[in-house]
Design a protein around this motif. Structure first.
Motif, PDB file in Angstrom:
ATOM      1  N   VAL A  92       8.883 -25.508 -29.949  1.00  0.00           N
ATOM      2  CA  VAL A  92       8.470 -25.380 -31.322  1.00  0.00           C
ATOM      3  C   VAL A  92       8.723 -24.228 -32.057  1.00  0.00           C
ATOM      4  O   VAL A  92       9.615 -24.229 -33.003  1.00  0.00           O
ATOM      5  N   LYS A  93       8.504 -23.106 -31.545  1.00  0.00           N
ATOM      6  CA  LYS A  93       8.419 -21.698 -32.075  1.00  0.00           C
ATOM      7  C   LYS A  93       8.716 -20.737 -30.950  1.00  0.00           C
ATOM      8  O   LYS A  93       7.929 -20.958 -29.857  1.00  0.00           O
ATOM      9  N   VAL A  94       9.451 -19.651 -31.061  1.00  0.00           N
ATOM     10  CA  VAL A  94       9.586 -18.574 -30.157  1.00  0.00           C
ATOM     11  C   VAL A  94       9.408 -17.554 -30.890  1.00  0.00           C
ATOM     12  O   VAL A  94      10.102 -17.308 -32.179  1.00  0.00           O
ATOM     13  N   VAL A  95       8.837 -16.355 -30.523  1.00  0.00           N
ATOM     14  CA  VAL A  95       8.599 -15.099 -31.107  1.00  0.00           C
ATOM     15  C   VAL A  95       8.996 -14.107 -30.098  1.00  0.00           C
ATOM     16  O   VAL A  95       8.550 -14.058 -29.048  1.00  0.00           O
ATOM     17  N   VAL A  96      10.102 -13.419 -30.654  1.00  0.00           N
ATOM     18  CA  VAL A  96      10.665 -12.261 -29.802  1.00  0.00           C
ATOM     19  C   VAL A  96      10.345 -10.796 -30.511  1.00  0.00           C
ATOM     20  O   VAL A  96      10.570 -10.623 -31.449  1.00  0.00           O
ATOM     21  N   PHE A  97       9.455  -9.772 -29.505  1.00  0.00           N
ATOM     22  CA  PHE A  97       9.173  -8.699 -30.015  1.00  0.00           C
ATOM     23  C   PHE A  97      10.072  -7.854 -29.420  1.00  0.00           C
ATOM     24  O   PHE A  97      10.371  -7.670 -28.184  1.00  0.00           O
ATOM     25  N   VAL A  98      10.722  -6.792 -30.090  1.00  0.00           N
ATOM     26  CA  VAL A  98      11.772  -5.979 -29.672  1.00  0.00           C
ATOM     27  C   VAL A  98      11.389  -4.512 -29.830  1.00  0.00           C
ATOM     28  O   VAL A  98      11.215  -4.072 -31.117  1.00  0.00           O
ATOM     29  N   ALA A  99      11.233  -3.886 -28.923  1.00  0.00           N
ATOM     30  CA  ALA A  99      10.545  -2.368 -29.187  1.00  0.00           C
ATOM     31  C   ALA A  99      11.943  -1.707 -29.542  1.00  0.00           C
ATOM     32  O   ALA A  99      12.919  -1.567 -28.945  1.00  0.00           O
ATOM     33  N   ALA A 125      15.925 -30.150 -26.606  1.00  0.00           N
ATOM     34  CA  ALA A 125      14.409 -29.857 -26.487  1.00  0.00           C
ATOM     35  C   ALA A 125      14.120 -28.493 -26.621  1.00  0.00           C
ATOM     36  O   ALA A 125      13.119 -27.863 -27.024  1.00  0.00           O
ATOM     37  N   GLY A 126      15.190 -27.653 -26.372  1.00  0.00           N
ATOM     38  CA  GLY A 126      14.982 -26.078 -26.217  1.00  0.00           C
ATOM     39  C   GLY A 126      15.218 -25.557 -27.546  1.00  0.00           C
ATOM     40  O   GLY A 126      15.115 -24.318 -27.707  1.00  0.00           O
ATOM     41  N   ARG A 127      15.725 -26.069 -28.627  1.00  0.00           N
ATOM     42  CA  ARG A 127      16.172 -25.570 -29.944  1.00  0.00           C
ATOM     43  C   ARG A 127      14.953 -25.537 -30.675  1.00  0.00           C
ATOM     44  O   ARG A 127      13.960 -26.359 -30.874  1.00  0.00           O
ATOM     45  N   HIS A 128      14.658 -24.363 -31.517  1.00  0.00           N
ATOM     46  CA  HIS A 128      13.321 -24.035 -31.911  1.00  0.00           C
ATOM     47  C   HIS A 128      13.621 -23.269 -33.217  1.00  0.00           C
ATOM     48  O   HIS A 128      14.562 -22.541 -33.392  1.00  0.00           O
ATOM     49  N   ALA A 129      12.278 -22.983 -33.859  1.00  0.00           N
ATOM     50  CA  ALA A 129      12.189 -22.019 -34.866  1.00  0.00           C
ATOM     51  C   ALA A 129      12.085 -20.814 -34.248  1.00  0.00           C
ATOM     52  O   ALA A 129      11.467 -20.727 -33.140  1.00  0.00           O
ATOM     53  N   SER A 137       6.270  -0.195 -30.244  1.00  0.00           N
ATOM     54  CA  SER A 137       6.334   0.009 -28.580  1.00  0.00           C
ATOM     55  C   SER A 137       5.657  -1.351 -28.073  1.00  0.00           C
ATOM     56  O   SER A 137       5.001  -2.248 -29.093  1.00  0.00           O
ATOM     57  N   LEU A 138       5.870  -1.733 -26.939  1.00  0.00           N
ATOM     58  CA  LEU A 138       5.326  -2.854 -26.422  1.00  0.00           C
ATOM     59  C   LEU A 138       4.698  -2.252 -24.932  1.00  0.00           C
ATOM     60  O   LEU A 138       4.609  -1.195 -24.523  1.00  0.00           O
ATOM     61  N   PRO A 139       3.742  -3.306 -24.434  1.00  0.00           N
ATOM     62  CA  PRO A 139       3.041  -2.731 -22.985  1.00  0.00           C
ATOM     63  C   PRO A 139       3.921  -2.257 -22.090  1.00  0.00           C
ATOM     64  O   PRO A 139       5.125  -3.095 -21.810  1.00  0.00           O
ATOM     65  N   LEU A 140       3.656  -1.327 -21.409  1.00  0.00           N
ATOM     66  CA  LEU A 140       4.388  -0.546 -20.232  1.00  0.00           C
ATOM     67  C   LEU A 140       5.787  -0.161 -20.784  1.00  0.00           C
ATOM     68  O   LEU A 140       6.419   0.064 -19.878  1.00  0.00           O
ATOM     69  N   ASP A 141       6.056   0.292 -22.144  1.00  0.00           N
ATOM     70  CA  ASP A 141       7.192   0.513 -22.488  1.00  0.00           C
ATOM     71  C   ASP A 141       8.258  -0.592 -22.308  1.00  0.00           C
ATOM     72  O   ASP A 141       9.677  -0.166 -22.172  1.00  0.00           O
ATOM     73  N   ALA A 142       7.910  -1.722 -22.269  1.00  0.00           N
ATOM     74  CA  ALA A 142       8.953  -2.740 -22.119  1.00  0.00           C
ATOM     75  C   ALA A 142       9.893  -2.825 -23.466  1.00  0.00           C
ATOM     76  O   ALA A 142       9.424  -2.780 -24.331  1.00  0.00           O
ATOM     77  N   PRO A 143      11.067  -3.038 -23.184  1.00  0.00           N
ATOM     78  CA  PRO A 143      11.961  -3.151 -24.430  1.00  0.00           C
ATOM     79  C   PRO A 143      11.748  -4.604 -25.184  1.00  0.00           C
ATOM     80  O   PRO A 143      12.000  -4.457 -26.433  1.00  0.00           O
ATOM     81  N   VAL A 144      11.385  -5.426 -24.416  1.00  0.00           N
ATOM     82  CA  VAL A 144      11.339  -6.934 -25.101  1.00  0.00           C
ATOM     83  C   VAL A 144      10.002  -7.609 -24.573  1.00  0.00           C
ATOM     84  O   VAL A 144       9.507  -7.526 -23.356  1.00  0.00           O
ATOM     85  N   GLU A 145       9.369  -8.340 -25.649  1.00  0.00           N
ATOM     86  CA  GLU A 145       8.427  -9.426 -25.038  1.00  0.00           C
ATOM     87  C   GLU A 145       8.768 -10.796 -25.870  1.00  0.00           C
ATOM     88  O   GLU A 145       8.987 -11.090 -27.046  1.00  0.00           O
ATOM     89  N   VAL A 146       8.435 -11.971 -25.109  1.00  0.00           N
ATOM     90  CA  VAL A 146       8.945 -13.231 -25.586  1.00  0.00           C
ATOM     91  C   VAL A 146       7.548 -14.401 -25.549  1.00  0.00           C
ATOM     92  O   VAL A 146       6.705 -14.204 -24.277  1.00  0.00           O
ATOM     93  N   GLU A 147       7.249 -14.675 -26.559  1.00  0.00           N
ATOM     94  CA  GLU A 147       6.111 -15.893 -26.375  1.00  0.00           C
ATOM     95  C   GLU A 147       6.533 -17.207 -26.993  1.00  0.00           C
ATOM     96  O   GLU A 147       7.686 -17.181 -27.756  1.00  0.00           O
ATOM     97  N   LEU A 148       6.097 -18.394 -26.645  1.00  0.00           N
ATOM     98  CA  LEU A 148       6.568 -19.494 -27.311  1.00  0.00           C
ATOM     99  C   LEU A 148       5.544 -20.736 -27.265  1.00  0.00           C
ATOM    100  O   LEU A 148       4.400 -20.256 -26.481  1.00  0.00           O
ATOM    101  N   ILE A 149       5.670 -21.726 -28.104  1.00  0.00           N
ATOM    102  CA  ILE A 149       4.746 -22.723 -28.406  1.00  0.00           C
ATOM    103  C   ILE A 149       5.698 -24.015 -28.170  1.00  0.00           C
ATOM    104  O   ILE A 149       6.752 -24.089 -28.629  1.00  0.00           O
ATOM    105  N   ALA A 150       5.197 -24.769 -27.064  1.00  0.00           N
ATOM    106  CA  ALA A 150       6.148 -25.938 -26.906  1.00  0.00           C
ATOM    107  C   ALA A 150       5.177 -27.294 -26.914  1.00  0.00           C
ATOM    108  O   ALA A 150       3.995 -27.102 -26.820  1.00  0.00           O
ATOM    109  N   GLU A 151       5.931 -28.264 -27.488  1.00  0.00           N
ATOM    110  CA  GLU A 151       5.149 -29.585 -27.715  1.00  0.00           C
ATOM    111  C   GLU A 151       5.480 -30.257 -26.262  1.00  0.00           C
ATOM    112  O   GLU A 151       6.656 -30.442 -25.872  1.00  0.00           O
ATOM    113  N   VAL A 152       4.505 -30.816 -25.567  1.00  0.00           N
ATOM    114  CA  VAL A 152       4.753 -31.770 -24.400  1.00  0.00           C
ATOM    115  C   VAL A 152       4.095 -32.805 -24.419  1.00  0.00           C
ATOM    116  O   VAL A 152       3.201 -33.057 -25.271  1.00  0.00           O
ATOM    117  N   ALA A 153       4.651 -33.769 -23.475  1.00  0.00           N
ATOM    118  CA  ALA A 153       4.176 -35.265 -23.443  1.00  0.00           C
ATOM    119  C   ALA A 153       3.074 -35.470 -22.781  1.00  0.00           C
ATOM    120  O   ALA A 153       2.540 -34.610 -22.086  1.00  0.00           O
TER     121      ALA A 153
END
Length: 153
Positions: A92-99, A125-129, A137-153
């Motif tokens: 449904v939704k993906v959020v990408v955090f970019v340091a 099914a992988g197409r999303h908002a 900054s991000l934890p551990l000086d990571a350059p990127v972090e991704v979270e998602l929300i998925a609808e499941v059966a």
């Protein structure tokens, strides 16, 4: 019909073990027919694949590849909650955090790494908002972090 796991194999990818939480949270939570993943860092075999900021130490292309790793880790967290990626009705939704360095403005191009992987593995099914957000900054000086929300059966 090809399953998500078969698509992963065709891409030469395997789902990693779920990355252990760095603090007081769980990798994924299901409520009703939605699964929310916690933010996933570009961890490969227990180690952060890169550190630094986009536009400084990390290129846009490297950032997109790291976002793919994050998305793969998010799929692992999702599968750990539902047991089978074939149960995904849609991301449904993906959020990408970019340091980001203050002058960096290509966060959407970095986010494409995650979005493209999800579409390759899950098809329509992988197409999303999505949101791709520059952060200081991000934890551990990571350059990127991704979270998602998925609808499941």
């Amino acid at each position: 019909m090809t399953t998500p796991e078969q698509r992963l194999e065709e891409l030469g990818l395997t789902l990693p073990e779920v990355v252990a939480p760095l603090a007081a949270y769980v990798p994924a939570v299901r409520t009703g027919n939605l699964v929310y993943t916690s933010g996933q860092l570009p961890v490969v075999q227990g180690k952060l694949a890169a550190t630094g900021k986009l536009g400084a130490e990390v290129t846009t292309e490297q950032g997109a590849e790291l976002a793919r790793v994050c998305a793969l880790n998010a799929l692992a967290a999702l599968k750990s909650e539902v047991g089978d990626l074939a149960k995904v009705v849609r991301v449904v939704k993906v959020v990408v955090f970019v340091a980001s360095d203050p002058s960096f403005t290509d966060q959407p191009k970095v986010g494409n790494g995650a979005s493209e992987l999800l579409a390759e593995v899950l098809g329509d099914a992988g197409r999303h908002a999505r949101s791709a957000v520059g952060v200081a900054s991000l934890p551990l000086d990571a350059p990127v972090e991704v979270e998602l929300i998925a609808e499941v059966a």
